[in-house]
Design an enzyme around this catalytic site. Structure first.
Site, PDB file in Angstrom:
ATOM      1  N   ARG A 122      41.286 -22.405  15.451  1.00 53.04           N
ATOM      2  CA  ARG A 122      40.629 -21.289  16.169  1.00 53.04           C
ATOM      3  C   ARG A 122      40.804 -19.950  15.462  1.00 53.04           C
ATOM      4  O   ARG A 122      40.733 -18.892  16.079  1.00 53.04           O
ATOM      5  CB  ARG A 122      41.116 -21.181  17.610  1.00 53.04           C
ATOM      6  CG  ARG A 122      40.803 -22.423  18.432  1.00 53.04           C
ATOM      7  CD  ARG A 122      40.642 -22.097  19.901  1.00 53.04           C
ATOM      8  NE  ARG A 122      40.211 -23.252  20.632  1.00 53.04           N
ATOM      9  CZ  ARG A 122      41.043 -24.116  21.204  1.00 53.04           C
ATOM     10  NH1 ARG A 122      42.336 -23.928  21.150  1.00 53.04           N
ATOM     11  NH2 ARG A 122      40.572 -25.160  21.846  1.00 53.04           N
ATOM     12  N   LYS A 144      30.965 -11.354   7.180  1.00 49.06           N
ATOM     13  CA  LYS A 144      29.939 -12.378   7.412  1.00 49.06           C
ATOM     14  C   LYS A 144      30.356 -13.636   6.661  1.00 49.06           C
ATOM     15  O   LYS A 144      30.589 -13.583   5.445  1.00 49.06           O
ATOM     16  CB  LYS A 144      28.575 -11.911   6.901  1.00 49.06           C
ATOM     17  CG  LYS A 144      27.852 -10.988   7.840  1.00 49.06           C
ATOM     18  CD  LYS A 144      26.418 -10.767   7.368  1.00 49.06           C
ATOM     19  CE  LYS A 144      25.688  -9.820   8.294  1.00 49.06           C
ATOM     20  NZ  LYS A 144      24.353  -9.479   7.777  1.00 49.06           N
ATOM     21  N   GLU A 186      22.498  -5.976  -5.957  1.00 53.06           N
ATOM     22  CA  GLU A 186      23.115  -5.523  -4.698  1.00 53.06           C
ATOM     23  C   GLU A 186      23.673  -4.103  -4.848  1.00 53.06           C
ATOM     24  O   GLU A 186      23.693  -3.336  -3.895  1.00 53.06           O
ATOM     25  CB  GLU A 186      24.238  -6.478  -4.255  1.00 53.06           C
ATOM     26  CG  GLU A 186      23.775  -7.887  -3.877  1.00 53.06           C
ATOM     27  CD  GLU A 186      23.189  -7.986  -2.457  1.00 53.06           C
ATOM     28  OE1 GLU A 186      23.067  -6.962  -1.770  1.00 53.06           O
ATOM     29  OE2 GLU A 186      22.842  -9.123  -2.059  1.00 53.06           O
ATOM     30  N   LYS A 228      29.334   0.192   2.157  1.00 51.38           N
ATOM     31  CA  LYS A 228      29.346  -0.980   3.029  1.00 51.38           C
ATOM     32  C   LYS A 228      30.417  -0.827   4.108  1.00 51.38           C
ATOM     33  O   LYS A 228      30.184  -1.151   5.277  1.00 51.38           O
ATOM     34  CB  LYS A 228      29.563  -2.258   2.215  1.00 51.38           C
ATOM     35  CG  LYS A 228      29.590  -3.484   3.120  1.00 51.38           C
ATOM     36  CD  LYS A 228      28.880  -4.664   2.598  1.00 51.38           C
ATOM     37  CE  LYS A 228      28.774  -5.739   3.676  1.00 51.38           C
ATOM     38  NZ  LYS A 228      28.366  -7.016   3.175  1.00 51.38           N
ATOM     39  N   GLU A 238      25.989  -6.176  13.366  1.00 55.84           N
ATOM     40  CA  GLU A 238      24.571  -5.984  13.049  1.00 55.84           C
ATOM     41  C   GLU A 238      23.684  -5.848  14.284  1.00 55.84           C
ATOM     42  O   GLU A 238      22.692  -6.555  14.449  1.00 55.84           O
ATOM     43  CB  GLU A 238      24.075  -7.123  12.147  1.00 55.84           C
ATOM     44  CG  GLU A 238      22.808  -6.733  11.380  1.00 55.84           C
ATOM     45  CD  GLU A 238      22.450  -7.722  10.298  1.00 55.84           C
ATOM     46  OE1 GLU A 238      23.294  -7.980   9.424  1.00 55.84           O
ATOM     47  OE2 GLU A 238      21.336  -8.245  10.343  1.00 55.84           O
ATOM     48  N   ARG A 242      23.625  -1.922  10.423  1.00 57.86           N
ATOM     49  CA  ARG A 242      24.036  -2.889   9.401  1.00 57.86           C
ATOM     50  C   ARG A 242      22.829  -3.616   8.803  1.00 57.86           C
ATOM     51  O   ARG A 242      22.866  -4.054   7.649  1.00 57.86           O
ATOM     52  CB  ARG A 242      25.053  -3.897   9.966  1.00 57.86           C
ATOM     53  CG  ARG A 242      25.571  -4.833   8.884  1.00 57.86           C
ATOM     54  CD  ARG A 242      26.816  -5.596   9.284  1.00 57.86           C
ATOM     55  NE  ARG A 242      27.207  -6.476   8.202  1.00 57.86           N
ATOM     56  CZ  ARG A 242      28.356  -7.101   8.111  1.00 57.86           C
ATOM     57  NH1 ARG A 242      29.268  -6.929   9.064  1.00 57.86           N
ATOM     58  NH2 ARG A 242      28.629  -7.889   7.095  1.00 57.86           N
ATOM     59  N   ASN A 246      20.224  -5.297   4.589  1.00 60.45           N
ATOM     60  CA  ASN A 246      19.306  -6.401   4.280  1.00 60.45           C
ATOM     61  C   ASN A 246      18.040  -5.923   3.576  1.00 60.45           C
ATOM     62  O   ASN A 246      17.068  -6.678   3.482  1.00 60.45           O
ATOM     63  CB  ASN A 246      18.926  -7.138   5.569  1.00 60.45           C
ATOM     64  CG  ASN A 246      20.143  -7.756   6.231  1.00 60.45           C
ATOM     65  OD1 ASN A 246      21.046  -8.218   5.552  1.00 60.45           O
ATOM     66  ND2 ASN A 246      20.173  -7.738   7.550  1.00 60.45           N
ATOM     67  N   HIS A 249      15.972  -8.320   1.576  1.00 59.43           N
ATOM     68  CA  HIS A 249      16.463  -9.686   1.810  1.00 59.43           C
ATOM     69  C   HIS A 249      15.457 -10.601   2.509  1.00 59.43           C
ATOM     70  O   HIS A 249      15.522 -11.815   2.337  1.00 59.43           O
ATOM     71  CB  HIS A 249      17.775  -9.654   2.610  1.00 59.43           C
ATOM     72  CG  HIS A 249      18.965  -9.299   1.765  1.00 59.43           C
ATOM     73  ND1 HIS A 249      19.083  -8.097   1.107  1.00 59.43           N
ATOM     74  CD2 HIS A 249      20.086 -10.009   1.454  1.00 59.43           C
ATOM     75  CE1 HIS A 249      20.230  -8.071   0.442  1.00 59.43           C
ATOM     76  NE2 HIS A 249      20.856  -9.213   0.627  1.00 59.43           N
ATOM     77  N   HIS A 253      14.939 -14.030   0.768  1.00 62.46           N
ATOM     78  CA  HIS A 253      15.270 -15.333   1.351  1.00 62.46           C
ATOM     79  C   HIS A 253      14.076 -16.291   1.265  1.00 62.46           C
ATOM     80  O   HIS A 253      14.245 -17.485   1.029  1.00 62.46           O
ATOM     81  CB  HIS A 253      15.757 -15.178   2.796  1.00 62.46           C
ATOM     82  CG  HIS A 253      17.138 -14.574   2.871  1.00 62.46           C
ATOM     83  ND1 HIS A 253      17.682 -14.090   4.034  1.00 62.46           N
ATOM     84  CD2 HIS A 253      18.074 -14.383   1.914  1.00 62.46           C
ATOM     85  CE1 HIS A 253      18.897 -13.617   3.788  1.00 62.46           C
ATOM     86  NE2 HIS A 253      19.160 -13.787   2.517  1.00 62.46           N
ATOM     87  N   HIS A 267      20.463 -15.164  -6.144  1.00 63.35           N
ATOM     88  CA  HIS A 267      20.318 -14.337  -4.940  1.00 63.35           C
ATOM     89  C   HIS A 267      20.094 -12.853  -5.293  1.00 63.35           C
ATOM     90  O   HIS A 267      19.171 -12.213  -4.784  1.00 63.35           O
ATOM     91  CB  HIS A 267      21.545 -14.499  -4.039  1.00 63.35           C
ATOM     92  CG  HIS A 267      21.505 -13.600  -2.847  1.00 63.35           C
ATOM     93  ND1 HIS A 267      20.594 -13.744  -1.826  1.00 63.35           N
ATOM     94  CD2 HIS A 267      22.241 -12.498  -2.525  1.00 63.35           C
ATOM     95  CE1 HIS A 267      20.773 -12.793  -0.925  1.00 63.35           C
ATOM     96  NE2 HIS A 267      21.764 -12.019  -1.327  1.00 63.35           N
TER      97      HIS A 267
HETATM   98  N1  GLY Z   1      25.043  -8.724   3.120  1.00 65.76           N
HETATM   99  C1  GLY Z   1      24.659  -8.000   4.245  1.00 65.76           C
HETATM  100  C2  GLY Z   1      25.751  -7.768   5.223  1.00 65.76           C
HETATM  101  O1  GLY Z   1      26.894  -8.050   4.948  1.00 65.76           O
HETATM  102  O2  GLY Z   1      25.500  -7.314   6.314  1.00 65.76           O
END
Ligand code: GLY
Length: 373
Positions: A122, A144, A186, A228, A238, A242, A246, A249, A253, A267
């Site tokens: 957990r 993430k 990035e 960030k 998000e 946040r 993206n 992205h 994607h 990527h």
């Molecule tokens: N890579 C985008 C984020 O971490 O929100």
């Protein structure tokens, strides 16, 4: 010189340490977080071949014992089979609730290891030691974690913040130029989404950074991580800001999906092309000037990066198929696709109010010189 940034998340706050030679001193960096001198390290075969012994020695200097699991390199590792293998290995290695798991690799290793740590007993703590530029400036920060599903990328996962991030920029010296530049996609994204002065700094210093200058690399990683960290502190899960991270992205994607998450498109390369597309759509919608997409593309080209859809090798499906795939993105809310658009370089915003015909036109133009399959 080692820089320290703080991701301010209350009791889940943590430091990002950025410098040269941090792996050699990993034991001293990590020891304060351990209840017993033992860690479980998850890595991939490429990183293991070059850096695992250095990490083992660095930990041993502080009397820390290390066990390791070496996974195959590549995006395909972010799968249920590799995930269950990782979790079961951690259990077999008797990792306890108070222990620390280390993710030692690029974005794939950080994501799968972080997710395994999130669910193991957990939740156990984990430390990110990102080895690619992409992981140092993006995926290792912010919590993430996850794996891919047949339906799309990163659709299974959890928010689980690391306890520490060690970004050793000397590791970037062993990356191929292609991998380094993919990570740069990035880096430049941060300038495009929220800091025109950083974009200008990159226009000036990008080539120096790519050629290996250590101080410039530390500065680029520091400024990216600072942006960030600030965004994550404001919006950890998000719900708002946040999503700006993206930028590019949604396009990326879809392009990754149609190239099979393969070497045809890394990527970060997809992010760079996706950002150029986002600026082109923004310009055609009258949101930003026509100069903005031209300037974005000029800088990506100066850096020798993939910039346009036509730079992707091989045949691609048509614009409608790409738009269909964009609909699978996590950023779909109430069935509406959210886009990150821009008013200018350094001024991005989130909107669901985008005319899909404009997106279709931009993609169709991009596909003009491609064989459509
Ligand atoms: N890579 C985008 C984020 O971490 O929100």
């Amino acid at each position: 010189m080692t820089e320290t940034l703080r991701v301010a998340l209350g009791e889940r706050s943590y430091d990002i340490r950025i410098g040269s030679g941090l792996i050699e001193q990993a034991g001293a960096e990590i020891a304060p977080f351990l209840k017993r001198p033992k860690v479980a390290v998850v890595t991939d075969e490429n990183v293991a071949a070059i850096h695992l012994n250095t990490l083992r020695d660095g930990l041993a200097q502080a009397g820390i014992e290390m066990v390791s699991l070496v996974l195959p390199a590549g995006e395909a590792t972010k799968s249920w089979p590799q995930f269950s293998k990782t979790v079961e290995w951690l259990l077999e290695s008797q990792v306890e609730r108070n222990d620390v798991v280390i993710a030692f690799g690029g974005g794939v290793i950080g994501d799968i290891t972080g997710f395994a740590a999130a669910v193991l007993r957990r939740g156990v703590r984990f430390i990110q030691i990102p080895t690619s530029l992409l992981a140092q400036v993006d995926s290792s920060v912010g919590g993430k974690t996850g794996i891919n599903a047949p339906q799309g990328k990163n659709l299974i996962g959890a928010f689980h913040q690391p306890t520490l991030v060690l970004a050793d920029i000397s590791l970037l010296g062993t990356l191929t130029q292609r991998d380094f530049l993919a990570g740069y996609g990035e880096v430049v994204k941060y300038g495009m989404l929220g800091d025109v002065s950083f974009f200008e700094w990159l226009e000036k210093n990008g080539p120096k950074l790519a050629s290996g200058d250590a101080e410039t690399r530390i500065e680029a990683v520091r400024r990216s991580c600072q942006m960030k960290a600030d965004i994550v502190a404001r919006d950890e899960t998000e719900q708002g800001d946040r999503a700006l991270l993206n930028l590019g992205h949604t396009f990326c994607h879809a392009l990754e999906a149609v190239t099979g998450y393969s070497d045809r498109l890394l990527h970060g390369e997809g992010v760079a092309i996706g950002c150029a597309l986002a600026f082109e759509v923004s310009s055609r919608l009258g949101l930003c000037s026509q100069e903005s997409p031209s300037r974005v593309r000029a800088h990506l080209k100066d850096m020798g990066m993939k910039t346009d859809i036509k730079d992707i090798e091989g045949a691609l499906p048509d614009a409608d198929a790409l738009i269909e795939l964009m609909g699978q993105d996590k950023k779909v809310v109430n069935g509406k696709l959210n886009f990150i658009m821009a008013r200018a370089i350094g001024d991005a915003f989130v909107t669901s109010d985008v005319d899909l015909q404009v997106v279709r036109d931009v993609l169709t133009d991009g596909l003009k010189e491609k064989r459509v399959c």
